[in-house]
Design a protein around this motif. Structure first.
Motif, PDB file in Angstrom:
ATOM      1  N   MET A  38      36.469  71.208   4.533  1.00 31.37           N
ATOM      2  CA  MET A  38      36.728  72.817   5.036  1.00 31.37           C
ATOM      3  C   MET A  38      38.066  72.962   5.132  1.00 31.37           C
ATOM      4  N   GLY A  39      38.852  72.130   5.718  1.00 29.98           N
ATOM      5  CA  GLY A  39      40.306  72.348   5.675  1.00 29.98           C
ATOM      6  C   GLY A  39      40.876  72.488   4.542  1.00 29.98           C
ATOM      7  N   ALA A  40      40.584  71.756   3.458  1.00 32.05           N
ATOM      8  CA  ALA A  40      41.006  71.701   1.874  1.00 32.05           C
ATOM      9  C   ALA A  40      40.429  73.166   1.521  1.00 32.05           C
ATOM     10  N   LEU A  41      39.504  73.612   1.610  1.00 32.03           N
ATOM     11  CA  LEU A  41      39.038  75.119   1.226  1.00 32.03           C
ATOM     12  C   LEU A  41      39.806  76.295   1.898  1.00 32.03           C
ATOM     13  N   VAL A  42      40.142  76.031   3.121  1.00 32.58           N
ATOM     14  CA  VAL A  42      40.794  77.133   3.931  1.00 32.58           C
ATOM     15  C   VAL A  42      42.166  77.173   3.501  1.00 32.58           C
ATOM     16  N   GLY A  43      42.528  76.032   3.504  1.00 32.78           N
ATOM     17  CA  GLY A  43      44.078  75.917   3.061  1.00 32.78           C
ATOM     18  C   GLY A  43      44.375  76.199   1.749  1.00 32.78           C
ATOM     19  N   ASN A  44      43.509  75.929   0.753  1.00 27.58           N
ATOM     20  CA  ASN A  44      43.862  76.445  -0.674  1.00 27.58           C
ATOM     21  C   ASN A  44      43.542  77.930  -0.746  1.00 27.58           C
ATOM     22  N   ALA A  45      42.720  78.536   0.280  1.00 27.63           N
ATOM     23  CA  ALA A  45      42.554  80.263   0.352  1.00 27.63           C
ATOM     24  C   ALA A  45      44.027  80.789   0.933  1.00 27.63           C
ATOM     25  N   LEU A  46      44.494  80.106   1.910  1.00 24.31           N
ATOM     26  CA  LEU A  46      45.637  80.388   2.376  1.00 24.31           C
ATOM     27  C   LEU A  46      46.805  80.215   1.652  1.00 24.31           C
ATOM     28  N   ALA A  47      47.129  79.209   0.852  1.00 29.06           N
ATOM     29  CA  ALA A  47      47.923  79.238  -0.331  1.00 29.06           C
ATOM     30  C   ALA A  47      48.026  80.062  -1.276  1.00 29.06           C
ATOM     31  N   SER A  48      46.789  80.452  -1.500  1.00 36.31           N
ATOM     32  CA  SER A  48      46.637  81.608  -2.515  1.00 36.31           C
ATOM     33  C   SER A  48      47.145  82.938  -1.976  1.00 36.31           C
ATOM     34  N   ALA A  49      46.536  83.207  -0.659  1.00 35.46           N
ATOM     35  CA  ALA A  49      47.066  84.424  -0.168  1.00 35.46           C
ATOM     36  C   ALA A  49      48.516  84.251   0.170  1.00 35.46           C
ATOM     37  N   VAL A  69      45.060  72.784   8.686  1.00 39.54           N
ATOM     38  CA  VAL A  69      43.714  73.610   8.978  1.00 39.54           C
ATOM     39  C   VAL A  69      42.866  72.607   9.371  1.00 39.54           C
ATOM     40  N   ALA A  70      42.816  71.414   8.477  1.00 41.94           N
ATOM     41  CA  ALA A  70      41.877  70.452   9.006  1.00 41.94           C
ATOM     42  C   ALA A  70      42.276  69.887  10.345  1.00 41.94           C
ATOM     43  N   ALA A  71      43.580  69.852  10.736  1.00 40.30           N
ATOM     44  CA  ALA A  71      43.818  69.215  12.130  1.00 40.30           C
ATOM     45  C   ALA A  71      43.352  70.055  13.333  1.00 40.30           C
ATOM     46  N   VAL A  72      43.615  71.312  12.795  1.00 39.14           N
ATOM     47  CA  VAL A  72      43.067  72.686  13.840  1.00 39.14           C
ATOM     48  C   VAL A  72      41.560  72.469  13.848  1.00 39.14           C
ATOM     49  N   LEU A  73      40.823  72.086  12.966  1.00 42.18           N
ATOM     50  CA  LEU A  73      39.513  72.193  12.911  1.00 42.18           C
ATOM     51  C   LEU A  73      38.861  70.968  13.750  1.00 42.18           C
ATOM     52  N   ILE A  74      39.485  69.845  13.334  1.00 45.07           N
ATOM     53  CA  ILE A  74      39.208  68.262  14.348  1.00 45.07           C
ATOM     54  C   ILE A  74      39.605  68.658  15.748  1.00 45.07           C
TER      55      ILE A  74
END
Length: 86
Positions: A38-49, A69-74
């Motif tokens: 999930m962190g990888a997916l959201v991080g990719n979306a943020l990087a695109s933004a 993002v993964a650290a925040v989620l964990i």
């Protein structure tokens, strides 16, 4: 094959996220992989933004966003997981 690479990416991102967090996060490996994915997916979306998804060389900013993002989620899920187990 794409599913296998996604799981490997989730594992790596999740383990790196647990590494940067202080203390111990007693969440199981399957949850680490899921949150890393999930962190990888959201991080990719943020990087695109932010316009930094594809750069020359290694995309360090994208990878830092993924691990962050993964650290925040964990850190957000760990107390809930521990409370559920008791």
């Amino acid at each position: 094959m794409a599913i296998l690479w996604a799981l490997v990416a989730g594992l790596v991102v999740g383990l790196l996220a647990k590494l940067v967090l202080p203390g111990r996060q007693p969440v199981p490996l399957w949850l680490t992989v899921l949150l890393g994915l999930m962190g990888a997916l959201v991080g990719n979306a943020l990087a695109s933004a932010f316009g930094v998804r594809h750069t020359d060389g290694i995309d360090w900013i994208r990878h830092l966003l993924q691990v962050g993002v993964a650290a925040v989620l964990i850190s957000a899920v760990t107390p809930a997981y521990l409370g559920r187990r008791r």
